[in-house]
Scaffold this motif. Structure first.
Motif, short mmCIF file in Angstrom:
data_model
loop_
_atom_site.label_atom_id
_atom_site.label_comp_id
_atom_site.label_asym_id
_atom_site.label_seq_id
_atom_site.Cartn_x
_atom_site.Cartn_y
_atom_site.Cartn_z
N LEU A 138 11.09 33.79 24.42
CA LEU A 138 12.13 33.44 25.39
C LEU A 138 13.54 33.43 24.78
O LEU A 138 14.53 33.65 25.48
CB LEU A 138 11.82 32.10 26.07
N ALA A 139 13.63 33.23 23.47
CA ALA A 139 14.95 33.32 22.83
C ALA A 139 15.44 34.77 22.88
O ALA A 139 16.62 35.03 23.21
CB ALA A 139 14.88 32.82 21.39
N ALA A 140 14.53 35.70 22.59
CA ALA A 140 14.90 37.12 22.68
C ALA A 140 15.20 37.49 24.14
O ALA A 140 16.13 38.24 24.42
CB ALA A 140 13.77 37.99 22.14
N LEU A 141 14.42 36.92 25.05
CA LEU A 141 14.66 37.20 26.47
C LEU A 141 16.09 36.81 26.86
O LEU A 141 16.81 37.60 27.47
CB LEU A 141 13.65 36.43 27.34
N GLU A 142 16.48 35.59 26.48
CA GLU A 142 17.84 35.14 26.85
C GLU A 142 18.90 36.06 26.27
O GLU A 142 19.84 36.45 26.95
CB GLU A 142 18.07 33.73 26.29
N ARG A 143 18.73 36.39 24.99
CA ARG A 143 19.74 37.21 24.32
C ARG A 143 19.79 38.62 24.92
O ARG A 143 20.86 39.13 25.26
CB ARG A 143 19.33 37.28 22.83
N GLU A 144 18.63 39.23 25.11
CA GLU A 144 18.60 40.62 25.57
C GLU A 144 18.94 40.73 27.07
O GLU A 144 19.57 41.68 27.49
CB GLU A 144 17.23 41.24 25.28
N ALA A 145 18.53 39.74 27.85
CA ALA A 145 18.88 39.78 29.27
C ALA A 145 20.38 39.57 29.44
O ALA A 145 21.00 40.15 30.33
CB ALA A 145 18.08 38.73 30.05
N ALA A 146 20.96 38.73 28.59
CA ALA A 146 22.42 38.53 28.66
C ALA A 146 23.14 39.83 28.32
O ALA A 146 24.10 40.23 29.00
CB ALA A 146 22.84 37.41 27.70
N LEU A 147 22.66 40.52 27.30
CA LEU A 147 23.29 41.79 26.91
C LEU A 147 23.16 42.82 28.04
O LEU A 147 24.15 43.46 28.43
CB LEU A 147 22.62 42.30 25.62
N ALA A 148 21.96 42.96 28.56
CA ALA A 148 21.74 43.96 29.63
C ALA A 148 22.56 43.62 30.87
O ALA A 148 23.09 44.51 31.54
CB ALA A 148 20.26 44.04 29.97
N SER A 149 22.69 42.34 31.16
CA SER A 149 23.47 41.92 32.33
C SER A 149 24.94 42.23 32.15
O SER A 149 25.63 42.67 33.07
CB SER A 149 23.29 40.42 32.58
N SER A 150 25.43 41.99 30.92
CA SER A 150 26.88 42.08 30.67
C SER A 150 27.41 43.51 30.80
O SER A 150 28.62 43.71 30.91
CB SER A 150 27.22 41.52 29.29
#
Ligand code: R7I
Ligand code: MG
Ligand code: MG
Length: 314
Positions: A138-150
């Protein structure tokens, strides 16, 4: 009830997203938007046509599978190439993707339309595949989803909407599912009060009027993402009831339907989706193939200490 396999849940999530989008699409927006959608469908009667929500999620799933993770330059390029204004994109995203198509770097384009970045729900609407792919970390999820969203939604609220729906899809894979744990898991990872405070109401029994007023049903990330989670929690045994509820709320029906549908499908798997509607879904086989490829890519990724495909979320 047999527990669906993880692969069937990946498929269910992507198909659920597309079905929710296409069932909500005829009801999105006001009379002008609805008439335009109807006109675009002339000659395609009986087909459940989807919009930008599914278009972007499909591209995301394929890019994640091929690149084995979030490759923002690849994503930006693919989204820009796939841009099709007939799919009803949000005005900011349409312009932004046009600029990327014209050669501008996404790091500049994502603040070119709204100086602080968009806080529309365009990142949240496509986020479920990120939740599937990163559900074990879930730490990777938060980081990668934030990047993809941005890439398209650089505003903190636009990003948090994207992370929230990815997280919801990931936590919906948990078996057995515990509603209180699900909501607490979402809340502990949300920082913005606009979203955190709404999450307090996600599992509460609210009338449609209260949902509209207190959670929202519009095009902004914080006025739709928690609404989709609420709709899912309320109707997590019946997809069509869930989508009827979304249409009854009104507003951004395709997107709330897509977000809720992606979470529902992750939770219940493809076999819980309505067969008659699935048979009419535009490009159903293509969507299913993309989901299976995403699953295979996930399976092939090394994860420390994990027993591939056999365990629910750690
Ligand atoms: O978020 P976005 O991609 O739109 C998605 C919606 C979904 O309903 C899809 O189904 C499709 O219909 O569109 O597109 P954006 O244009 O980035 O954001 C949507 C809208 O939110 C904008 O057009 C604005 O009205 C509003 N908005 C903002 N307004 C002021 N300042 C988003 N960000 C801002 C902002 O920073
Ligand atoms: Mg749409
Ligand atoms: Mg919409």
């Amino acid at each position: 009830m047999a527990c669906p396999s993880l692969e069937e849940r990946f498929v269910g999530s992507l198909l659920g997203l597309a079905l929710g989008d296409s069932l909500g699409a005829p009801h999105e927006g006001g009379p002008v938007a609805q008439a335009a959608w109807w006109l675009l469908g002339l000659g395609k009667r009986g087909i459940l046509r989807w919009t930008d929500d599914t278009q972007m999620a499909l591209v995301l799933a394929r890019s994640l599978a091929e690149k084995r993770g979030v490759d923002p330059d690849d994503l930006a390029r693919r989204w820009a190439e796939a841009l099709d204004p007939r799919r009803g994109y949000g005005p900011g995203t349409r312009k932004l993707l046009g600029r990327i198509r014209g050669g501008e770097d996404w790091r500049a384009a994502n603040r070119a339309v709204f100086p602080e970045g968009s806080f529309g729900n365009g990142a949240a609407m496509r986020s479920a595949p990120l939740g599937l792919f990163f559900h074990r970390d879930l730490a990777a999820l938060e980081r990668e989803a934030a990047l993809a969203s941005s890439i398209t939604h650089a505003h903190p609220l636009g990003i948090e909407g994207g992370v929230l729906i990815a997280l919801a899809a990931a936590l919906a894979l948990e078996d057995p599912f515990d509603e209180a744990r699900f909501v607490a898991g979402l809340r502990e990872r949300c920082a913005r009060p606009e979203i955190r405070n709404r999450l307090e109401l996600a599992g509460k029994p609210l009338s449609p009027a209260e949902v509209r007023k207190r959670l929202g049903c519009g095009v902004l990330a914080h006025e739709s993402a928690v609404t989709a989670i609420h709709a899912f929690l309320r109707h997590r045994d019946d997809f069509l009831e869930l989508q009827r509820f979304v249409v009854e709320l009104g507003g951004d029906t395709d997107t709330i339907g897509a977000m809720a549908g992606g979470i529902f499908g992750a939770h219940r798997g493809a076999s819980a989706l309505p067969g008659e509607a699935l048979a009419r879904l535009e490009a159903r086989d293509e969507i299913e193939r993309a989901a299976r490829e995403l699953y295979r890519a996930w399976e092939g990724c090394p994860r420390e200490g994990s027993e591939r495909g056999t365990r629910p979320v750690a």
